[in-house]
Design a protein around this motif. Structure first.
Motif, PDB file in Angstrom:
ATOM      1  N   LYS A 130      29.259 -44.501  14.912  1.00  0.00           N
ATOM      2  CA  LYS A 130      29.802 -45.836  14.678  1.00  0.00           C
ATOM      3  C   LYS A 130      28.709 -46.897  14.660  1.00  0.00           C
ATOM      4  N   ASN A 131      27.587 -46.618  15.327  1.00  0.00           N
ATOM      5  CA  ASN A 131      26.545 -47.643  15.468  1.00  0.00           C
ATOM      6  C   ASN A 131      25.167 -47.070  15.150  1.00  0.00           C
ATOM      7  N   PHE A 132      25.028 -46.442  13.973  1.00  0.00           N
ATOM      8  CA  PHE A 132      23.746 -45.808  13.678  1.00  0.00           C
ATOM      9  C   PHE A 132      22.635 -46.840  13.569  1.00  0.00           C
ATOM     10  N   ASN A 133      21.533 -46.531  14.244  1.00  0.00           N
ATOM     11  CA  ASN A 133      20.355 -47.393  14.212  1.00  0.00           C
ATOM     12  C   ASN A 133      19.132 -46.498  14.305  1.00  0.00           C
ATOM     13  N   PHE A 134      18.218 -46.604  13.334  1.00  0.00           N
ATOM     14  CA  PHE A 134      17.078 -45.700  13.266  1.00  0.00           C
ATOM     15  C   PHE A 134      16.177 -45.842  14.492  1.00  0.00           C
ATOM     16  N   GLU A 135      15.923 -47.066  14.914  1.00  0.00           N
ATOM     17  CA  GLU A 135      15.031 -47.283  16.058  1.00  0.00           C
ATOM     18  C   GLU A 135      15.616 -46.674  17.328  1.00  0.00           C
ATOM     19  N   THR A 136      16.929 -46.814  17.510  1.00  0.00           N
ATOM     20  CA  THR A 136      17.579 -46.230  18.681  1.00  0.00           C
ATOM     21  C   THR A 136      17.492 -44.710  18.642  1.00  0.00           C
ATOM     22  N   LEU A 137      17.759 -44.127  17.474  1.00  0.00           N
ATOM     23  CA  LEU A 137      17.635 -42.677  17.326  1.00  0.00           C
ATOM     24  C   LEU A 137      16.232 -42.220  17.689  1.00  0.00           C
ATOM     25  N   PHE A 138      15.233 -42.908  17.154  1.00  0.00           N
ATOM     26  CA  PHE A 138      13.839 -42.569  17.429  1.00  0.00           C
ATOM     27  C   PHE A 138      13.562 -42.615  18.928  1.00  0.00           C
ATOM     28  N   ASN A 139      13.932 -43.714  19.575  1.00  0.00           N
ATOM     29  CA  ASN A 139      13.636 -43.884  20.996  1.00  0.00           C
ATOM     30  C   ASN A 139      14.336 -42.841  21.856  1.00  0.00           C
ATOM     31  N   GLU A 140      15.604 -42.590  21.580  1.00  0.00           N
ATOM     32  CA  GLU A 140      16.352 -41.625  22.389  1.00  0.00           C
ATOM     33  C   GLU A 140      15.828 -40.209  22.183  1.00  0.00           C
ATOM     34  N   LEU A 141      15.542 -39.855  20.930  1.00  0.00           N
ATOM     35  CA  LEU A 141      15.082 -38.506  20.630  1.00  0.00           C
ATOM     36  C   LEU A 141      13.695 -38.240  21.201  1.00  0.00           C
ATOM     37  N   LEU A 142      12.782 -39.167  20.992  1.00  0.00           N
ATOM     38  CA  LEU A 142      11.393 -38.944  21.413  1.00  0.00           C
ATOM     39  C   LEU A 142      11.224 -38.988  22.926  1.00  0.00           C
ATOM     40  N   THR A 143      12.194 -39.549  23.646  1.00  0.00           N
ATOM     41  CA  THR A 143      12.106 -39.579  25.110  1.00  0.00           C
ATOM     42  C   THR A 143      13.140 -38.674  25.758  1.00  0.00           C
ATOM     43  N   SER A 144      13.817 -37.841  24.956  1.00  0.00           N
ATOM     44  CA  SER A 144      14.907 -37.011  25.487  1.00  0.00           C
ATOM     45  C   SER A 144      14.414 -35.886  26.378  1.00  0.00           C
ATOM     46  N   ASP A 145      13.291 -35.270  26.007  1.00  0.00           N
ATOM     47  CA  ASP A 145      12.755 -34.135  26.772  1.00  0.00           C
ATOM     48  C   ASP A 145      11.291 -33.970  26.384  1.00  0.00           C
ATOM     49  N   PHE A 146      10.402 -34.481  27.230  1.00  0.00           N
ATOM     50  CA  PHE A 146       8.980 -34.457  26.893  1.00  0.00           C
ATOM     51  C   PHE A 146       8.413 -33.036  26.833  1.00  0.00           C
ATOM     52  N   SER A 147       9.113 -32.062  27.415  1.00  0.00           N
ATOM     53  CA  SER A 147       8.623 -30.683  27.360  1.00  0.00           C
ATOM     54  C   SER A 147       8.923 -30.028  26.014  1.00  0.00           C
ATOM     55  N   ALA A 148       9.745 -30.680  25.167  1.00  0.00           N
ATOM     56  CA  ALA A 148      10.141 -30.128  23.869  1.00  0.00           C
ATOM     57  C   ALA A 148       9.272 -30.685  22.744  1.00  0.00           C
ATOM     58  N   PHE A 149       9.300 -29.993  21.613  1.00  0.00           N
ATOM     59  CA  PHE A 149       8.718 -30.522  20.376  1.00  0.00           C
ATOM     60  C   PHE A 149       9.781 -31.397  19.725  1.00  0.00           C
TER      61      PHE A 149
END
Length: 355
Positions: A130-149
Motif C-alpha cells: 500500500k505504501n511502496f517507497n524505494f528508499e524505505t525498501l533499501f533501508n529495511e533490506l540492507l539493515t535486515s540481517d548484516f550476516s546475509a548477502f
C-alpha cells in the motif's frame, strides 16, 4: 558518496528503466551499486569479465550480468539507520495451504516408493504493497540481517528482485575454494540452545555428501567441518563448511557453478529426478528464486556467489515472496507448511513499513 545520495541516484536510474544492482556483502556495511548505462541484456557463459551475475533456477550455462567496466560504480556506507520493521503475520490462504500440503504428500509418497530421496518443495505468496517507497525498501533490506548477502537487482526484462540470502554457493580466491551445506530450519529463540532432530541432521548430511561428491573432480584437497548452528536473522540452520584447493585447468568458474547448482538444498536428490518432479508439480515458475547471484572475475578465478534465497520480486504494488523446504523420509505436510510460514517472516518484516 553519502548514502542518501546513492539511493537517490539509483532510484532515478530505476525510473529510467535502466538496469542496476546494489548489494552489500555479509558482515559488511559497505554498499556498492553497478548502474548499467543502457538497457541491453548482457549475458555471460565464461564468467571471464569482472561482473555481477544473476542466474535463474533453470541455469543453462548462461547468466545475465552487469559488467563492471561498462557500468557507473557508486559506493557508500550504512551508518546508524534504525529499522522501522516489525514482525508481520498474514492470514494463510486455505486453498494455497491445501495445495502445498498435497504437493508435499505426493513427494513423500515418491520417497516411500524409492523414486527420489529428497525434493525441495517451494511456493510463492503475493503481498499487496500500500505504501511502496524505494528508499524505505533499501533501508529495511540492507539493515535486515548484516550476516546475509543483501541485494536489489533490476533489469527491464526481469523486474525488480531483492533479498537477504544466508547461503553461499561458492567463493574462490584464485586457488582456494569454499562453499557450505545449509539445511534444517528452526526459529531463532534467544538464549535457547537448539536441539536438532534426526530428520534435520539427516537432511543436512545428505546435502553435504552430495556437494562433496560433486566437487571431487574439481579439487585436489577437500575438507569439511562438523555441522554447526548458523544464525540467519530470525531463523537458524545447520551448516557444514566445505573448503578445498582447486585443480588447475578443470576448475573454471563456469565448471564450479555447473557442478554445484542446483544444490540438494534448493532442488533435491537425485537432482535430475527431483528437478523433473518440481517442474511438473510445483505450479509456478521459480524464475530467479533458488538461482544464484554475485561477483565473478573468471580470468583471475575470483568469485563470491550466493544462492538466491529469502528473496522476492516486486512488480508495481505487489510483492511475490518465495519460500520452500526440503522434503525427505519422515517429513510431515503440516510441519513443512509451518516451516515455509516461518521462512516467509524475513521478507515480510522487510516489507512491514510498506504494507
Amino acid at each position: 558518496m553519502k548514502l542518501p545520495k546513492l539511493v537517490e541516484t539509483v532510484y532515478a536510474h530505476w525510473q529510467k528503466e535502466l538496469p542496476f544492482v546494489l548489494f552489500s556483502e555479509p558482515n559488511s556495511k559497505q554498499v556498492t551499486a553497478y548502474l548499467q548505462t543502457n538497457d541491453d541484456q548482457c549475458f555471460t557463459n565464461d564468467f571471464n569479465e569482472e561482473s555481477f551475475v544473476f542466474a535463474p533456477f533453470e541455469y543453462k550455462e548462461k547468466a545475465l550480468c552487469i559488467i563492471k567496466d561498462s557500468a557507473t560504480i557508486l559506493q557508500s556506507t550504512i551508518n546508524g539507520y534504525i529499522t522501522s520493521s516489525k514482525d508481520v503475520k498474514l492470514d494463510a490462504n486455505p486453498s494455497e495451504e491445501k495445495r502445498y500440503k498435497h504437493f508435499v504428500q505426493k513427494i513423500i509418497n515418491n520417497i516411500e516408493h524409492k523414486k527420489v530421496v529428497k525434493v525441495v518443495a517451494s511456493r510463492r505468496k503475493t503481498v499487496d504493497l500500500k505504501n511502496f517507497n524505494f528508499e524505505t525498501l533499501f533501508n529495511e533490506l540492507l539493515t535486515s540481517d548484516f550476516s546475509a548477502f543483501r541485494y536489489i537487482w533490476y533489469h527491464p526484462t526481469t523486474g525488480l528482485w531483492c533479498g537477504a540470502t544466508p547461503e553461499i554457493l561458492f567463493t574462490c580466491d584464485g586457488i582456494s575454494f569454499s562453499t557450505m551445506a545449509l539445511a534444517g530450519t528452526q526459529k531463532n529463540v534467544e538464549n535457547q540452545i537448539p536441539e536438532w532432530t534426526y530428520k534435520e541432521q539427516f537432511e543436512q548430511q545428505l546435502v553435504t555428501d552430495t556437494i562433496v561428491t560433486n566437487l571431487q573432480r574439481l579439487t585436489s584437497v577437500l575438507k569439511t567441518s562438523r555441522p554447526k548452528t548458523h544464525v540467519a536473522g530470525s531463523l537458524i540452520h545447520l551448516k557444514t563448511d566445505i573448503k578445498g584447493v582447486l585443480k588447475n585447468g578443470r576448475s573454471t568458474i563456469p565448471n564450479i557453478a555447473s557442478v554445484l547448482h542446483p544444490t540438494p538444498a534448493v532442488c533435491g536428490t537425485p537432482t535430475k529426478v527431483a528437478k523433473e518432479m518440481l517442474l511438473e508439480n510445483e505450479g509456478y515458475n521459480r524464475e530467479f528464486y533458488t538461482g544464484f547471484l554475485g561477483l565473478v572475475n573468471g580470468k583471475e578465478k575470483l568469485a563470491s556467489v550466493f544462492v538466491n534465497l529469502r528473496c522476492m520480486k516486486i512488480i508495481g504494488s505487489e510483492a511475490f515472496i518465495y519460500v520452500g523446504g526440503g522434503i525427505i523420509q519422515g517429513s510431515e505436510p503440516q510441519a513443512e507448511w509451518e516451516e515455509t510460514e516461518n521462512k516467509m517472516a524475513t521478507m515480510l518484516k522487510v516489507l512491514s513499513p510498506l504494507l
